[in-house]
Design a protein around this motif. Structure first.
Motif, short mmCIF file in Angstrom:
data_model
loop_
_atom_site.label_atom_id
_atom_site.label_comp_id
_atom_site.label_asym_id
_atom_site.label_seq_id
_atom_site.Cartn_x
_atom_site.Cartn_y
_atom_site.Cartn_z
N HIS A 25 0.85 -1.19 0.00
CA HIS A 25 0.00 0.00 0.00
C HIS A 25 0.88 1.23 0.00
O HIS A 25 2.05 1.20 0.40
N CYS A 26 0.33 2.36 -0.47
CA CYS A 26 1.02 3.64 -0.39
C CYS A 26 0.22 4.53 0.55
O CYS A 26 -0.46 4.03 1.44
N ALA A 27 0.27 5.83 0.36
CA ALA A 27 -0.38 6.73 1.29
C ALA A 27 -1.91 6.64 1.23
O ALA A 27 -2.59 6.87 2.23
N THR A 28 -2.44 6.28 0.06
CA THR A 28 -3.90 6.28 -0.09
C THR A 28 -4.47 5.04 -0.77
O THR A 28 -5.67 4.88 -0.82
N ARG A 29 -3.61 4.15 -1.28
CA ARG A 29 -4.12 3.05 -2.10
C ARG A 29 -3.66 1.68 -1.60
O ARG A 29 -2.53 1.52 -1.14
N LEU A 30 -4.54 0.72 -1.72
CA LEU A 30 -4.18 -0.67 -1.56
C LEU A 30 -3.76 -1.17 -2.93
O LEU A 30 -4.54 -1.14 -3.88
N ASP A 53 -12.41 4.45 -5.45
CA ASP A 53 -12.30 4.16 -6.87
C ASP A 53 -11.33 3.00 -7.07
O ASP A 53 -10.63 2.58 -6.14
N VAL A 54 -11.30 2.51 -8.29
CA VAL A 54 -10.43 1.39 -8.66
C VAL A 54 -9.64 1.79 -9.89
O VAL A 54 -10.20 2.37 -10.83
N VAL A 55 -8.34 1.50 -9.87
CA VAL A 55 -7.48 1.81 -11.02
C VAL A 55 -6.65 0.57 -11.33
O VAL A 55 -6.01 0.01 -10.43
N GLN A 60 -0.72 -3.11 -11.74
CA GLN A 60 -1.27 -3.26 -10.40
C GLN A 60 -2.76 -2.96 -10.40
O GLN A 60 -3.24 -2.10 -11.13
N TYR A 61 -3.46 -3.69 -9.55
CA TYR A 61 -4.88 -3.41 -9.31
C TYR A 61 -4.94 -2.57 -8.05
O TYR A 61 -4.67 -3.05 -6.95
N GLN A 62 -5.27 -1.29 -8.22
CA GLN A 62 -5.18 -0.33 -7.12
C GLN A 62 -6.56 0.08 -6.64
O GLN A 62 -7.41 0.48 -7.44
N LEU A 63 -6.75 -0.01 -5.33
CA LEU A 63 -8.00 0.43 -4.72
C LEU A 63 -7.74 1.72 -3.96
O LEU A 63 -6.93 1.74 -3.02
N LEU A 64 -8.38 2.79 -4.38
CA LEU A 64 -8.23 4.06 -3.70
C LEU A 64 -9.08 4.05 -2.43
O LEU A 64 -10.31 3.95 -2.50
N ILE A 65 -8.42 4.17 -1.29
CA ILE A 65 -9.10 4.09 0.00
C ILE A 65 -9.05 5.42 0.74
O ILE A 65 -10.02 5.88 1.32
N GLY A 66 -7.89 6.07 0.71
CA GLY A 66 -7.69 7.29 1.50
C GLY A 66 -6.60 7.07 2.53
O GLY A 66 -5.90 6.05 2.53
N THR A 67 -6.46 8.00 3.44
CA THR A 67 -5.36 7.94 4.41
C THR A 67 -5.50 6.82 5.42
O THR A 67 -4.55 6.52 6.15
#
Length: 457
Positions: A25-30, A53-55, A60-67
């Motif tokens: 994960h990074c700062a906002t995404r799984l 959102d999903v990217v 990579q399959y990235q799930l935008l989650i937030g902080t």
């Protein structure tokens, strides 16, 4: 938010633990490496509460989650590990492509350190401001203590990066931290005397080019990457009864000399070369660089590949004490803010106005643009263009005036102290540049937004 329930729902929708080859994960995404993305229904994943959102980009399959993504990641990791498909988040993810693995590694290594880097940078800016206002004397104990508090994360960066790199590459975090600590041990640094980098000593007759490794980034990451192969080999072939002593003995006895003789100098020179090229381009055409980065940063963020640039900025701050690129990312963020303002004052749809206002507040306070970027701008090309133009124009001004930050931070109002330097005009020009980004994008967004505009699904 029930993150355990959310993790179960995400795992079910992406095909279960057996479909996950790597995760971070990074700062906002799984960020997930999936063995088969064709079986995943993006709409079903986006319908899960908490998923913005999903990217599916850069392998990579990235799930935008937030902080709050670390909380989800912990629960998700437990579910996947419990299945036995992934032994650790430090797996090398050989199933992914080279580019995907590089981006995944960078985000996994640096993401855990972002709060420490950002907080230290802001503290450093406030300390400089206190000195400029005459509130703190540079000769006082207060200044020394606060200086140490704000700069320790940069001095001990090799130790911290060693730990996070070990988790990513699958080595012992504690032995890795010792390797990093050895590089900044006072006795090792003392071998250079007053001459600095380039002094030559020897190790059993083998020449060793000495380097000052405090605040460096690349050498320790390369070292721990190499160490991960040695560690896995030793862990596999040494009997359990001998591992407690033999693995640390061989690891430290081999890796520290190997690092200072071969890996370290290569890392220092390669890191300086990359940073030098980037900084040369900025010095050569700072306006063009500001236009490209200020306008294009949101595109990199939308693709999830902005992490490839972050190490350069961190290296500049830790090595030189300042960075030219971070201000351009501020220009992008404030262009997004301007876009939300233009939308808010033009649109009549309450749902769209509410979304724009929420995005504005989020960016101002936390610098997180992904929710607005994916939820609004990417779906509306005209508004996305307004943001890009605003970021480019503001970035051009920041480049023209050579604005820098004293820290690696994300662009928001709360991180303004990063612009505080001994040069007072730096802060003033920063505010002008960000105002330009905000106003230009705001005006364009106002004209590009229809009064009957709706929030795209």
């Amino acid at each position: 938010m029930d993150y355990k329930k959310m993790a179960r729902e995400v795992l079910d929708e992406i095909g279960g633990p057996e479909n996950v080859s790597n995760m971070t994960h990074c700062a906002t995404r799984l960020r997930l490496n999936l063995r088969d993305t064709s079986i995943v229904d993006d709409k079903s994943v986006k319908s899960i509460e908490g998923v913005v959102d999903v990217v599916n980009k850069a392998g990579q399959y990235q799930l935008l989650i937030g902080t709050e993504v670390p909380k989800l990641y912990d629960e998700f990791e437990n579910l996947v590990k419990g299945n036995g498909n992934i032994s650790t988040d430090a797996s090398n993810a050989e199933s992914g492509g080279i580019i995907s693995n590089i981006f995944s590694a960078i985000s996994a290594i640096f993401a855990p350190l972002l709060p420490a880097l950002a907080g230290s940078g802001i503290l450093r800016g406030l300390l400089i401001l206190g000195v400029q206002l005459g509130l703190i004397s540079e000769n006082s104990g207060t200044y020394s203590i606060m200086f140490v508090a704000s700069m320790s994360v940069f001095y001990f960066l090799p130790v911290l990066l060693a730990f996070t790199s070990a988790r990513r590459f699958g080595a012992s975090p504690y032995l890795s931290a010792l390797i990093g600590a050895a590089l900044i041990h006072p006795d090792f640094i003392g071998l250079m005397g007053d001459a600095g980098n380039g002094v030559v000593t020897d190790f059993f007759g083998v020449p060793v080019v000495l380097m000052n490794y405090n605040s460096t980034v690349v050498p320790i990451i390369l070292s721990i990457w190499a160490f991960s192969y040695l560690y896995k080999f030793l862990d596999k072939h040494i009997p359990d009864t001998l591992k407690l002593v033999v693995i640390p003995l061989i690891s430290l006895g081999v890796m520290i000399p190997l690092t200072v003789i071969v890996i370290g100098p290569i890392g220092v020179y390669s890191g300086e070369a990359v940073a030098g090229i980037v900084n040369w381009l900025i010095e050569r055409s700072s306006i063009l660089t500001g236009i490209v980065i200020g306008g294009g940063w949101s595109v990199l963020v939308s693709l999830g590949i902005h992490w490839a640039v972050n190490p350069i900025m961190i290296n500049n701050v830790s090595t030189y004490g300042f960075d030219y690129i971070v201000p351009f990312t501020f220009a992008c963020n404030f262009a997004v803010i301007g876009t939300t303002i233009g939308i808010y004052f033009k649109a009549r749809d309450k749902r769209l106005k509410s979304f724009a206002l929420t995005g504005l507040i989020t960016i101002v306070l936390s610098a997180i643009i992904e929710a607005t970027l994916f939820g609004l701008l990417v779906k509306n090309k005209k508004l996305f263009l307004a943001q890009i133009i605003g970021g480019a124009v503001g970035g051009a001004y920041l480049g023209l005036t050579k604005v820098v930050t004293n820290a690696f931070v994300f662009g928001s109002v709360t991180t303004f102290p990063a612009f505080v330097t001994e040069n007072n005009s730096n802060f003033i020009n920063a505010m002008i540049g960000l105002a330009i980004s905000l106003v230009v994008s705001g005006i364009l967004a106002f004209f590009f937004t229809r009064q009957d505009e709706k929030l795209a699904e």
